[in-house]
Structure formats: C-alpha cells, structure tokens
Motif scaffolding. Structure first.
Motif, PDB file in Angstrom:
ATOM      1  N   GLU A 198       0.827  -1.210   0.000  1.00 42.86           N
ATOM      2  CA  GLU A 198       0.000   0.000   0.000  1.00 42.86           C
ATOM      3  C   GLU A 198       0.859   1.258   0.000  1.00 42.86           C
ATOM      4  OE1 GLU A 198      -0.541  -2.635   1.859  1.00 42.86           O
ATOM      5  OE2 GLU A 198      -2.373  -3.327   0.842  1.00 42.86           O
ATOM      6  N   TYR A 199       1.987   1.217   0.688  1.00 48.70           N
ATOM      7  CA  TYR A 199       2.833   2.405   0.758  1.00 48.70           C
ATOM      8  C   TYR A 199       3.822   2.461  -0.408  1.00 48.70           C
ATOM      9  CZ  TYR A 199       6.056   5.949   2.509  1.00 48.70           C
ATOM     10  OH  TYR A 199       6.825   7.086   2.626  1.00 48.70           O
ATOM     11  N   TYR A 200       4.444   1.301  -0.713  1.00 47.88           N
ATOM     12  CA  TYR A 200       5.504   1.274  -1.732  1.00 47.88           C
ATOM     13  C   TYR A 200       4.987   0.988  -3.144  1.00 47.88           C
ATOM     14  CZ  TYR A 200       8.954   1.600   1.983  1.00 47.88           C
ATOM     15  OH  TYR A 200       9.701   2.031   3.045  1.00 47.88           O
ATOM     16  N   LEU A 201       3.680   0.758  -3.304  1.00 48.50           N
ATOM     17  CA  LEU A 201       2.985   0.669  -4.599  1.00 48.50           C
ATOM     18  C   LEU A 201       3.168  -0.660  -5.324  1.00 48.50           C
ATOM     19  CD1 LEU A 201       3.804   4.219  -6.008  1.00 48.50           C
ATOM     20  CD2 LEU A 201       1.806   3.514  -4.670  1.00 48.50           C
ATOM     21  N   VAL A 202       4.250  -1.397  -5.080  1.00 49.92           N
ATOM     22  CA  VAL A 202       4.455  -2.693  -5.723  1.00 49.92           C
ATOM     23  C   VAL A 202       4.660  -3.747  -4.638  1.00 49.92           C
ATOM     24  CG1 VAL A 202       5.442  -1.718  -7.820  1.00 49.92           C
ATOM     25  CG2 VAL A 202       6.950  -2.323  -5.938  1.00 49.92           C
ATOM     26  N   ASP A 203       4.341  -5.004  -4.967  1.00 50.29           N
ATOM     27  CA  ASP A 203       4.413  -6.058  -3.950  1.00 50.29           C
ATOM     28  C   ASP A 203       5.738  -6.811  -4.004  1.00 50.29           C
ATOM     29  OD1 ASP A 203       4.188  -7.436  -6.262  1.00 50.29           O
ATOM     30  OD2 ASP A 203       2.332  -8.490  -5.764  1.00 50.29           O
ATOM     31  N   SER A 204       5.924  -7.659  -2.999  1.00 53.36           N
ATOM     32  CA  SER A 204       7.087  -8.570  -2.911  1.00 53.36           C
ATOM     33  C   SER A 204       8.417  -7.831  -2.928  1.00 53.36           C
ATOM     34  CB  SER A 204       7.043  -9.599  -4.048  1.00 53.36           C
ATOM     35  OG  SER A 204       5.860 -10.339  -3.994  1.00 53.36           O
TER      36      SER A 204
ATOM     37  N   ASP B 154      19.875   1.531  -1.458  1.00 51.70           N
ATOM     38  CA  ASP B 154      18.605   1.409  -2.180  1.00 51.70           C
ATOM     39  C   ASP B 154      17.425   1.743  -1.269  1.00 51.70           C
ATOM     40  OD1 ASP B 154      19.501   0.866  -4.665  1.00 51.70           O
ATOM     41  OD2 ASP B 154      18.983  -1.247  -4.694  1.00 51.70           O
ATOM     42  N   LYS B 155      17.467   1.230  -0.038  1.00 51.56           N
ATOM     43  CA  LYS B 155      16.359   1.450   0.906  1.00 51.56           C
ATOM     44  C   LYS B 155      16.225   2.938   1.255  1.00 51.56           C
ATOM     45  CE  LYS B 155      13.237  -0.055   3.924  1.00 51.56           C
ATOM     46  NZ  LYS B 155      12.930   1.151   4.660  1.00 51.56           N
ATOM     47  N   GLU B 156      17.358   3.588   1.512  1.00 57.03           N
ATOM     48  CA  GLU B 156      17.318   5.015   1.861  1.00 57.03           C
ATOM     49  C   GLU B 156      16.819   5.844   0.691  1.00 57.03           C
ATOM     50  OE1 GLU B 156      21.274   5.876   3.079  1.00 57.03           O
ATOM     51  OE2 GLU B 156      21.051   5.007   5.092  1.00 57.03           O
ATOM     52  N   MET B 157      17.304   5.542  -0.510  1.00 57.27           N
ATOM     53  CA  MET B 157      16.874   6.289  -1.691  1.00 57.27           C
ATOM     54  C   MET B 157      15.381   6.072  -1.958  1.00 57.27           C
ATOM     55  SD  MET B 157      15.991   5.857  -5.094  1.00 57.27           S
ATOM     56  CE  MET B 157      16.535   4.176  -5.257  1.00 57.27           C
ATOM     57  N   LEU B 158      14.910   4.819  -1.828  1.00 59.68           N
ATOM     58  CA  LEU B 158      13.508   4.507  -2.074  1.00 59.68           C
ATOM     59  C   LEU B 158      12.599   5.219  -1.075  1.00 59.68           C
ATOM     60  CD1 LEU B 158      11.480   2.897  -3.730  1.00 59.68           C
ATOM     61  CD2 LEU B 158      11.860   0.942  -2.226  1.00 59.68           C
ATOM     62  N   ASP B 159      12.975   5.221   0.198  1.00 59.96           N
ATOM     63  CA  ASP B 159      12.163   5.918   1.209  1.00 59.96           C
ATOM     64  C   ASP B 159      12.080   7.412   0.924  1.00 59.96           C
ATOM     65  OD1 ASP B 159      11.573   3.625   2.573  1.00 59.96           O
ATOM     66  OD2 ASP B 159      13.224   3.809   4.000  1.00 59.96           O
ATOM     67  N   ALA B 160      13.203   8.023   0.532  1.00 52.66           N
ATOM     68  CA  ALA B 160      13.214   9.465   0.253  1.00 52.66           C
ATOM     69  C   ALA B 160      12.325   9.796  -0.944  1.00 52.66           C
ATOM     70  CB  ALA B 160      14.646   9.933   0.005  1.00 52.66           C
ATOM     71  N   LEU B 161      12.402   8.998  -2.006  1.00 48.03           N
ATOM     72  CA  LEU B 161      11.608   9.265  -3.207  1.00 48.03           C
ATOM     73  C   LEU B 161      10.127   8.966  -2.980  1.00 48.03           C
ATOM     74  CD1 LEU B 161      13.992   7.963  -6.015  1.00 48.03           C
ATOM     75  CD2 LEU B 161      13.425  10.321  -5.471  1.00 48.03           C
ATOM     76  N   MET B 162       9.802   7.957  -2.149  1.00 44.80           N
ATOM     77  CA  MET B 162       8.395   7.682  -1.862  1.00 44.80           C
ATOM     78  C   MET B 162       7.763   8.824  -1.074  1.00 44.80           C
ATOM     79  SD  MET B 162       7.522   5.072  -3.469  1.00 44.80           S
ATOM     80  CE  MET B 162       5.853   5.259  -2.856  1.00 44.80           C
ATOM     81  N   LYS B 163       8.534   9.520  -0.228  1.00 42.86           N
ATOM     82  CA  LYS B 163       8.011  10.711   0.470  1.00 42.86           C
ATOM     83  C   LYS B 163       7.661  11.803  -0.529  1.00 42.86           C
ATOM     84  CE  LYS B 163      10.414  10.002   4.874  1.00 42.86           C
ATOM     85  NZ  LYS B 163      11.466  10.510   5.796  1.00 42.86           N
ATOM     86  N   ARG B 164       8.549  11.983  -1.522  1.00 43.63           N
ATOM     87  CA  ARG B 164       8.268  12.977  -2.566  1.00 43.63           C
ATOM     88  C   ARG B 164       7.047  12.572  -3.382  1.00 43.63           C
ATOM     89  NH1 ARG B 164      13.530  13.626  -5.993  1.00 43.63           N
ATOM     90  NH2 ARG B 164      11.933  14.444  -7.426  1.00 43.63           N
ATOM     91  N   TYR B 165       6.912  11.271  -3.654  1.00 43.50           N
ATOM     92  CA  TYR B 165       5.762  10.789  -4.433  1.00 43.50           C
ATOM     93  C   TYR B 165       4.472  11.068  -3.666  1.00 43.50           C
ATOM     94  CZ  TYR B 165       2.586   7.572  -6.814  1.00 43.50           C
ATOM     95  OH  TYR B 165       1.508   7.034  -7.481  1.00 43.50           O
TER      96      TYR B 165
ATOM     97  N   GLN C 151       4.314  12.816 -10.052  1.00 45.88           N
ATOM     98  CA  GLN C 151       4.398  11.435  -9.576  1.00 45.88           C
ATOM     99  C   GLN C 151       5.087  10.517 -10.596  1.00 45.88           C
ATOM    100  OE1 GLN C 151       0.373  10.320  -8.523  1.00 45.88           O
ATOM    101  NE2 GLN C 151       0.647  10.985  -6.406  1.00 45.88           N
ATOM    102  N   ILE C 152       4.725  10.691 -11.871  1.00 40.44           N
ATOM    103  CA  ILE C 152       5.332   9.830 -12.891  1.00 40.44           C
ATOM    104  C   ILE C 152       6.823  10.113 -13.027  1.00 40.44           C
ATOM    105  CG2 ILE C 152       5.085  11.175 -15.035  1.00 40.44           C
ATOM    106  CD1 ILE C 152       4.111   7.503 -14.606  1.00 40.44           C
ATOM    107  N   ASN C 153       7.219  11.398 -12.831  1.00 42.78           N
ATOM    108  CA  ASN C 153       8.649  11.738 -12.856  1.00 42.78           C
ATOM    109  C   ASN C 153       9.387  11.108 -11.685  1.00 42.78           C
ATOM    110  OD1 ASN C 153       8.857  13.257 -15.243  1.00 42.78           O
ATOM    111  ND2 ASN C 153       8.012  15.065 -14.235  1.00 42.78           N
ATOM    112  N   VAL C 154       8.747  11.091 -10.505  1.00 42.97           N
ATOM    113  CA  VAL C 154       9.368  10.479  -9.321  1.00 42.97           C
ATOM    114  C   VAL C 154       9.529   8.976  -9.538  1.00 42.97           C
ATOM    115  CG1 VAL C 154       9.087   9.965  -6.872  1.00 42.97           C
ATOM    116  CG2 VAL C 154       8.559  12.245  -7.731  1.00 42.97           C
ATOM    117  N   LEU C 155       8.490   8.324 -10.088  1.00 49.17           N
ATOM    118  CA  LEU C 155       8.580   6.883 -10.352  1.00 49.17           C
ATOM    119  C   LEU C 155       9.694   6.575 -11.355  1.00 49.17           C
ATOM    120  CD1 LEU C 155       4.802   5.875 -10.548  1.00 49.17           C
ATOM    121  CD2 LEU C 155       6.415   5.342  -8.727  1.00 49.17           C
ATOM    122  N   SER C 156       9.830   7.436 -12.374  1.00 47.99           N
ATOM    123  CA  SER C 156      10.913   7.250 -13.345  1.00 47.99           C
ATOM    124  C   SER C 156      12.275   7.396 -12.686  1.00 47.99           C
ATOM    125  CB  SER C 156      10.782   8.260 -14.485  1.00 47.99           C
ATOM    126  OG  SER C 156       9.602   8.036 -15.219  1.00 47.99           O
ATOM    127  N   GLU C 157      12.386   8.330 -11.741  1.00 48.03           N
ATOM    128  CA  GLU C 157      13.648   8.516 -11.015  1.00 48.03           C
ATOM    129  C   GLU C 157      13.970   7.286 -10.167  1.00 48.03           C
ATOM    130  OE1 GLU C 157      15.747  11.813  -8.035  1.00 48.03           O
ATOM    131  OE2 GLU C 157      13.785  12.238  -8.942  1.00 48.03           O
TER     132      GLU C 157
END
Length: 734
Positions: free
Chosen positions: A28-34, A43-54, A63-69
């Motif tokens: 629900e938070y990270y948008l994709v499963d598994s 990777d974890k730190e970068m993903l958490d930072a970008l998900m906050k921006r999303y 949002q689509i630009n953040v997902l592309s990043e």
C-alpha cells in the motif's frame, strides 16, 4: 476454550504477523508487492526518500517523474523492473484518457519499454523479446523525434543483434544511429555507438573505418571529463594502428598509460604496460619489454584471478621463451593456464596449452606426465586439425609450384649446355679447313650464339612470367586459406554459444561425465538439454558429415529442439523425434526440387521423470549400467531425416534404480581407428571393446569413469588421426 489457550493463540498470531511484516515492505505504501525488507542500505534510503516525494506530489506528472527517477536510481535487479512496469501501466492509463500532458507520458512510456528490453537482454537469454521491446521503444521515439533516445535505441537494438552473432545488421543499426549525430548538441551520446562500431569494423577486417571511428570518438572524448573513457580510447586507437602498422601507435598506448596512472585505474595500467611490452618485443628490445612486465607485476595483487592477470603471465611466458629460459616460461604459462581455466577463457587457454606443449616437448623425458596432461586438456578444449590440414595443402601446392620452376630451369640449362658442346665440336672441325672455311665457320658460330641468346631471353621471360603466376596463385591461396579459417572459426564461436558447456550440464545433473571431442574446428555432433521442476530431457545427436556441413545440420537440430520443447511444449522423446524429423526434412529440401536430400542425423533422446526413464532413438541405442551389467535399449532403425520408413518413433520406458548409470554416445568413438599392445595394423575400436571399457571402469565414480575411458581412448588412438566427431555422456541416477 480457556483463557490460557486464548492468550497463546494471540501471541502466536502476533509473532507470525511480525515475521511477515519484517519480510516484505507494505504494498500500500511502496505501490508494488514482494519487495524484500533486506534491500541494500543505499537502495532502501533512496527509495524511502523518493516515496516521500511521491506521496507529497499533487500532480500526476510529478508522480510519474518520481517513479521514473526510482527506476533509474535503484540497483536491485528484482525491484527496479517492478517500478518500471508500474510506470508503463500508469502511462498507458493516462494516454487512454487522452491526457493533456500526452508528450510527457509518451516519452516515459518509450523509456519504460526500452528498460524492459534492457531487462530481457541483460538478465535472460530471450533475444527475440529483447529486440522486440527495443524496436517498440525506438519506433515511439522516432514518432516523438526524440533524437537522443533514437541514437540510444538504435545502439541497443544493434547490441541485441550482435549478441546473436548477426554482425552485418549490428553494423547497419549503429551506422543508422550515427546518421542522427547532427540532430544532437551533446556529442558525448555518440561515444558508445562510435566505439562499438569501431570494434565491429575491426572484427570484420575494415581497419580503415575502425581508425576513422576511433578518431571521431577521441575528438569528442578529449572535450569531456571522462578520463577513464579517454584512456580506453587512446589504448584502442593505438592497438588498431598497431594492426594497421600505422605511425604513432606506441605513443597512443603511452598517452592512455599516463592517464590511467593519474586516475589509478589498476586494470587499465596493467593492460597498457602489456601493450608497451608488445611494442618492445616487436622492436626486439627484450630488456625493455621485461621492464614493462616487472612494473606491471606490482599491480597484480589487486587483480587476483582475472583475465588481466592471466594475460600478464601469458606474456611473461612468451618473453622467457624469447630469452630461451624454458623452465621460467613453463612456470608462467602454467599460472596463466590455471587462471584462464577459472575464468573460462577458452581461446587464451588454448594459447597457453600450445605454448606449454611446445616447451614440454623440448625435454620429453623431464616433462613426460605434464606433456600428457597438456595434450589431454588441449584435446578437451579444441582440436585444430582442419586448420593444420589447410596449411598442409597450401605448403604442398607451394612445393609443387617450386618443383615445376626447378624442372623448367633444369631443361633450359641442359639445352644451353648441349648447344655449347655442339658449337665447340663444330669449331674444332672447322679449324682444319682452309681460311675461307674457317671464316665461314666463325660466321655460322656467331649466328648460333646470337640465336641462342635470343632463345635464352625468350625462355627467361617465360620463367619470369611463370614465377609471377606462381606468386599470384600463392597469394590467392593464402587469402582463401585465411578467409576459410576465419569463417570456420567464427562458425565455431556460434556453435559453442548454442551448445551448453559441461559446467551448465553439471549444475543441472550433478553426477554426470562428458567427453566432447570435435574432429575439426566445428562439429557435426551436439548435445542439448532442458529441464523443469519434475523432469530432465537430454539429447545427443550425430549429424550427417563432420566439420562445416555437420555443424550446419547441428544448428538446425538445436533450433528445432528449442522450438519443439519451448514453443510447442512437447517433451515426450518419441514425439520430439517425430517433430524434429519434419523440421529437418523441410529445412534441407525444396518443394520444387525433385532430387531430395537425405541429410539428417542419428539422435538419442531421454527423459527422466522421478525414477522413470523414457527413451527414443533414431539409429541410436543407449546403455543402462546396473552394477556390472549393461542393458541396451535400441531405437528405431531410421534417421531423423528423409528415409524410406514412415513409422513413428517408439518410446521405450525403463524403471531406474539408485546408482543406475545411463550412457549415450555417438558412433565416432566406436569407429575410431587405433590399436592396443602396439599392434602394427590399426583397427576400429568397435562396440564390443567400448562395452568392456564401461564394465571395467564401473567401480569408479562417474567423473573418474569418464576420465579413465577418455585416457583409454587417447592411448588406443595413438598417432592415428581422429576419424569422426566424438561425444560420450554418462548420467548416474540418484
């Protein structure tokens, strides 16, 4: 249920929930499963930072630009592709609703499709899917006139063709990419396609175009800040100039070395120093060459067990050869050999073995066992009998031409000698005659000499013309020899890429042994396998002929087996052979041609599912070794190819017991000529002797049994030439 049990169940539920929460991140938070919680820290730190921006973004485009990043930044190969597919899904949804920002979504969709192509190209062997997605992304970028991505797209598509060995189309696609160079302002985007195209030009022998491309890449790279790339291009340019025998080749290697030392590129430094060593050897400056290698040795501890370390020891062995220090040469060749075995560099391993055999042979008494081991490994890697045969033919033709010239010269000398003898005899007779007769005789003699000189001039012209013709024929033969050898060597690379190596087979079926000895550079024998969670399918085939004709037929067989199993889902051996027979017949026969080809193959196919073995064979049998008893399963007496028989291939089923060994082989091993006990007349090995060997060695492990049979085969063959391609496989059922 009492209170204590309720508390226990609640605690167990909370414990299991905590384990599940620790294993995967929330969809629900990270948008994709598994997504595993054990991501790399970066990777974890970068993903958490970008998900906050999303989550904070208020617009879909943000949002689509953040997902592309996220896609471009993530390193985990199992995670970035999930977000990439999410980008593709959201772009398709936005475009289906005719979103006002359609250009942005079309660009992001093209990038996502290209990334899927990258995934298939780098993490799978699905070359068709790789090319399909790269082509789809390229078409989208062409429609968008997105020139930077068009150049990248053509380069990626070229790489997929190069991976399949289609160099002609790979070159065309890179040339197409560079046709857009005037459309982009940032010329650094051109460096990758220019460098790759230059390498391909060098492979196909067009050194002029290779040099031209590297010059262009150098002019762009000098303006950039990428020193590692600049040093790499300097080195490549120097190497190409060296092959072209161009001026200044050594200076470019030196420029690359200076830069690599400046940025502390250890691998690059060693490669550059080895390049400088090559130049010194070429100039016969052996002490200088040794100094370069001594300097390179200081960097070796940081390059342990790499191809670069192997190259260093190989070059040092060659240098000691030039110094005539055989023992030191052998030590370094052995080190190079061990490294190339570890990193599976087959061609360089063969080079090491050739040098070792040469040095061991200089003192056979001292290095008897090492020489035998080297020969055994050499035959396992590759036998170059075809190349040696071509060289022998060229040498024979050269000798015959030289013999013709010598015979013509001998006849001419004899004619001149006879003419002088006649003239001398005539002069002695004329001496007794009157002065008038003497004068006439002198005149006649002068006329004879004049004619003889004219005749000699004509004959000399004829000999000169014959020599020119011989030289021309010699040059044509050498060029044809090189073209044939290059073509066969390239065909060998293609065949090697299609036939799985022993390590791949060993990972799938751990208790197995393999003898694979092609008679020529390429082979008419091949083996193939596939597997699933519940079964294992293996095929061993002996195609019509050996060498190049057999190799072409083997490609038809391998591609046919892949199509039958992977595309049609057929795995039953008899049905597989029925399908393969239709493919082979249709492949080698034209409907409009009345003369039908009977080319094909003899093949055995087995399927092992649990303890049940299913076998079907075309002119092939297999053996089951149970303790010391050999049980033969016989296939149909018809080939996979055009034949008088139209019957279907039968399936034979056999229940396996633990320790049973399944044995398959091509007829090359039993048709081999040789002898035992130093018999003077060579005879075929035959099935009876092979059965005796199998039973004699049944007490050994599978690996030891295979090696022992191979040693027996080498000893039996002796000095006789190999008769046919040889393939022999043993599997032990557990």
């Amino acid at each position: 249920m009492n209170t204590i049990w309720k508390i226990k169940i609640l605690v167990l539920f909370l414990f299991i929930s905590s384990l599940l929460n620790a294993q995967f991140l929330s969809k629900e938070y990270y948008l994709v499963d598994s997504i595993s919680n054990n991501l790399e820290k970066s990777d974890k730190e970068m993903l958490d930072a970008l998900m906050k921006r999303y989550r904070a973004a208020k617009q879909d485009t943000t949002q689509i630009n953040v997902l592309s990043e996220i896609v471009e930044s993530l390193q985990s190969e199992n995670v970035w592709i999930k977000y990439n597919r999410l980008v593709l899904k959201k772009c398709n949804e936005a475009l289906s609703q005719k979103n006002e920002n359609s250009i942005l979504y079309r660009k992001k969709r093209a990038l996502a499709i290209n990334n899927i192509g990258y995934y298939y190209g780098n993490y799978t062997s699905e070359y068709k899917l790789t090319a399909f997605y790269y082509k789809a992304a390229l078409d989208s970028n062409i429609a968008l006139k997105n020139y930077k991505e068009i150049i990248v797209g053509y380069s990626n598509l070229s790489g997929s063709y190069q991976a399949r060995g289609d160099l002609a189309n790979a070159i065309k696609l890179l040339e197409k990419a560079l046709s857009y160079q005037d459309k982009v302002s940032n010329k650094e985007i051109l460096l990758a396609p220019i460098n790759n195209l230059s390498k391909l030009y060098l492979v196909v022998g067009d050194t002029a175009k290779s040099i031209e491309g590297l010059k262009q890449a150098l002019s762009i790279s000098i303006k950039s800040k990428d020193k590692a790339l600049l040093a790499h291009l300097y080195h490549n340019y120097g190497i190409v100039l060296y092959y072209k025998k161009g001026i200044g080749a050594e200076s470019y290697i030196e420029k690359g070395l200076v830069i690599r030392k400046e940025i502390n590129d250890v691998k690059g430094i060693v490669i550059s120093l080895i390049g400088m060593c090559d130049f010194a050897i070429f100039k016969k400056q052996l002490t200088k060459a040794e100094n370069y290698l001594n300097e390179a040795e200081n960097y070796l501890p940081r390059l342990k067990n790499t191809t670069t370390e192997g190259l260093y020891y190989l070059k040092k062995g060659m240098l000691y050869d030039l110094f005539h220090k055989t023992d030191l040469a052998i030590i370094n060749y052995e080190k190079a050999k061990d490294i190339y075995k570890k990193v599976f560099e087959i061609e360089e391993l063969e080079n090491c073995l050739n040098n070792l055999i040469k040095n061991y042979s200089s003192n056979k008494k001292k290095y008897a066992s090492q020489l035998l081991d080297a020969y055994e490994m050499y035959y396992a890697v590759q036998e170059r009998l075809k190349l040696n045969e071509v060289k022998r033919i060229v040498a024979k033709e050269k000798y015959e031409e030289e013999l013709k010239i010598a015979e013509a010269q001998y006849k001419l000398d004899k004619q001149i000698s006879n003419a002088k003898a006649v003239a001398k005899e005539q002069k002695q007779k004329n001496f007794l005659l009157l002065l008038l007769v003497i004068a006439i005789s002198i005149l006649i003699f002068a006329i004879l000499i004049f004619k003889s000189n004219l005749s000699n001039k004509k004959k000399n012209k004829i000999i000169s013309k014959q020599k020119e013709e011989v030289e021309t024929q010699k040059q044509i033969i050498e060029e044809k020899h090189k073209d044939i050898t290059d073509s066969i060597t390239y065909a060998h690379r293609i065949q090697t890429a299609l036939i799985p190596d022993y390590n791949a087979l060993f990972k799938t079926f751990s208790k197995c042994g393999l003898i694979y000895l092609p008679r020529n550079i390429v082979s008419g024998d091949f083996y193939w396998f596939t597997q699933s969670n519940s079964f294992f399918v293996f095929a061993l085939a002996d195609c019509t002929g050996h060498g190049v004709p057999g190799a072409f037929m083997s490609l038809i067989g391998i591609n046919g087996l892949n199509a039958i199993t992977k595309e049609k889902g057929i795995y039953t051996p008899g049905l597989v052979l029925d399908e393969l027979k239709m493919i082979v017949v249709n492949s080698v026969n034209d409907e409009n041609n009345e003369n039908k080809s009977r080319d094909g193959m003899d093949i055995a196919v087995i399927k092992i599912e649990k303890n049940l073995l299913t076998f079907s064979g075309a002119n092939q049998s297999i053996y089951i070794l149970r303790n010391t008893e050999l049980i033969e399963l016989k296939g149909n007496k018809q080939p996979v190819g055009l034949s008088d028989s139209t019957e279907k291939f039968k399936n034979l089923r056999f229940e396996l017991l633990a320790k049973d060994r399944i044995i398959l082989f091509s007829d090359g091993i039993v048709d081999q000529f040789g002898s035992e006990n130093n018999a003077s007349v060579p005879k075929k090995l035959k099935v009876k002797r092979l059965r005796e060997w199998i039973i004699e060695t049944s007490i050994y492990s599978v690996t030891e049994q295979t090696q022992t049979i191979k040693q027996k085969l080498i000893a039996f063959k002796g000095v006789n030439e190999q008769t046919d391609d040889i393939t022999f496989v043993i599997f032990e059922f557990e």
